[in-house]
Design a protein around this motif. Structure first.
Motif, mmCIF file in Angstrom:
data_model
loop_
_atom_site.group_PDB
_atom_site.id
_atom_site.type_symbol
_atom_site.label_atom_id
_atom_site.label_comp_id
_atom_site.label_asym_id
_atom_site.label_seq_id
_atom_site.Cartn_x
_atom_site.Cartn_y
_atom_site.Cartn_z
ATOM 1 N N GLU A 28 0.827 -1.221 0.000
ATOM 2 C CA GLU A 28 0.000 0.000 0.000
ATOM 3 C C GLU A 28 0.853 1.259 0.000
ATOM 4 O OE1 GLU A 28 -4.194 -1.560 1.872
ATOM 5 O OE2 GLU A 28 -2.903 -0.319 3.122
ATOM 6 N N GLU A 29 1.968 1.214 0.711
ATOM 7 C CA GLU A 29 2.840 2.397 0.741
ATOM 8 C C GLU A 29 3.459 2.664 -0.632
ATOM 9 O OE1 GLU A 29 4.165 2.608 5.422
ATOM 10 O OE2 GLU A 29 5.648 2.036 3.908
ATOM 11 N N ARG A 31 1.941 2.329 -3.319
ATOM 12 C CA ARG A 31 0.910 2.961 -4.145
ATOM 13 C C ARG A 31 0.486 4.326 -3.608
ATOM 14 N NH1 ARG A 31 -2.304 -2.201 -4.160
ATOM 15 N NH2 ARG A 31 -3.425 -1.105 -2.564
ATOM 16 N N ALA A 32 1.121 4.755 -2.499
ATOM 17 C CA ALA A 32 0.714 6.026 -1.879
ATOM 18 C C ALA A 32 1.032 7.192 -2.799
ATOM 19 C CB ALA A 32 1.420 6.209 -0.543
ATOM 20 N N SER A 33 0.172 8.198 -2.760
ATOM 21 C CA SER A 33 0.417 9.401 -3.569
ATOM 22 C C SER A 33 1.552 10.200 -2.928
ATOM 23 C CB SER A 33 -0.850 10.245 -3.611
ATOM 24 O OG SER A 33 -1.257 10.544 -2.298
ATOM 25 N N GLU A 34 2.064 11.179 -3.681
ATOM 26 C CA GLU A 34 3.163 12.002 -3.158
ATOM 27 C C GLU A 34 2.664 12.904 -2.038
ATOM 28 O OE1 GLU A 34 5.743 14.263 -5.683
ATOM 29 O OE2 GLU A 34 5.587 12.718 -7.211
ATOM 30 N N PHE A 35 3.599 13.245 -1.157
ATOM 31 C CA PHE A 35 3.233 14.128 -0.060
ATOM 32 C C PHE A 35 3.151 15.565 -0.559
ATOM 33 C CE2 PHE A 35 4.898 16.882 3.438
ATOM 34 C CZ PHE A 35 3.748 16.874 4.191
#
Lengths: 142, 175
Positions: A28-29, A31-35
């Protein structure tokens, strides 16, 4: 002893769950979006939005108050045109005549000395009574 | 805490925060991203203030959870009030949709599928402790429940999850 075995068994089984969760976290990390922190304009937008909400709320409140007031006014019993409202001091009860008793003037007036007033409707009541006793003239003694 | 430090800490927490937001939104990615942005906005504007009573992660996870719940509540109210005049949105599916969410490994899919069979509170406790490596106490603070309740949910959730995983693996093994 058995208790220790049991707790160790529990820990091992927890480790298995931890491993599964860690694997899921990695996937999942990835696939995380950018901060990206919201830009200041976003913050301003947020404030404007809350101001708009405030104004909209005030407008709604005024509209609701007006609607309630109009409803109350429209439901008030209508007065017939041309009907004057009697003043409280002028108003008389329809059965007021029942309180009119004979001789009630006695209670309302102060009788004058030497004047005969007719307070009753009895025959001959208005006439001056006949003098029963002759007037005695006063004499000045020597 | 200085603003730059605060932003840096939020940046370091971003991946974990996104994971938690995903769980709070039943693995709907777009919704999770919106919730996370709203939570950042709350933190930056100061409508959610960090008083340093707990760790930044505990506090920010609480903000995310609160934001997700708020959003869900608003949607529910909107659907109830205006639903008859507007085209009704498809109702949100409360348990996570693991098949759609996990395009990952078979193990992750099995885990998500098993988790979808658990009550929400047990799912949240298990996620915070196993996925986020938090303690039971920290999880109880985030979920705003007592430590004892969190422990109970944790123990019951683990047992239930093991059973579901065993059942699923047995079924797949038997095929």
């Amino acid at each position: 002893m058995a208790g220790n075995d049991n707790s160790e068994d529990r820990d091992v089984r927890d480790d298995d769950l931890r491993r599964r969760f860690a694997e899921l976290r990695l996937e999942e990390e990835a696939r995380a979006s950018e901060f990206v922190l919201p830009a200041p304009s976003w913050a301003g937008h947020g404030r404007r939005w809350s101001a708009r909400k405030l104004v909209a709320g005030a407008v709604c409140l005024v509209a609701i108050t007006t609607a309630v007031w109009l409803r109350l006014v429209s439901h008030r019993p209508a007065r017939e045109p041309g009907t004057a409202v009697a003043s409280l001091t002028e108003w008389r009860s329809p059965t007021d005549f029942l309180l009119e008793t004979p001789g009630q003037e006695l209670l309302r007036t102060v009788p004058a000395i030497g004047v005969w007033q007719n307070y009753t409707n009895a025959p001959g009541a208005g006439q001056k009574p006949a003098q029963k006793h002759p007037r005695v003239r006063k004499q000045v003694l020597p | 805490m200085k603003q730059t430090d605060f932003q840096g800490e939020l940046g370091r927490l971003h991946a974990a925060s996104f994971g938690w937001a995903l769980w709070c939104c039943d693995h709907r990615r777009e919704e999770a991203e919106e919730v996370l942005q709203t939570a950042y906005l709350k933190a930056m504007e100061g409508s959610a203030k960090f008083h340093e009573n707990s760790s930044l992660r505990t506090w920010f996870f609480g903000v995310i959870r609160h934001t997700a719940r708020e959003r869900r509540r608003r949607r529910w109210v909107r659907d109830q009030v205006f639903g008859r005049w507007f085209v009704r949105q498809p109702a949100p599916v409360h348990p996570p949709d693991p098949e759609a969410a996990a395009s990952g490994s078979e193990s992750s899919r099995a885990l998500l599928k098993a988790l979808s069979g658990l009550p929400a509170r047990q799912r949240e406790v298990l996620h915070l402790i196993f996925y986020q490596d938090l303690t039971v106490e920290e999880a109880s603070r985030i979920l705003n429940i007592s430590l004892g309740t969190a422990r109970t949910h944790f123990a019951r959730g683990k047992d239930q999850l093991r059973k579901l995983l065993a059942k699923r693996e047995g079924k797949h093994g038997g095929k």
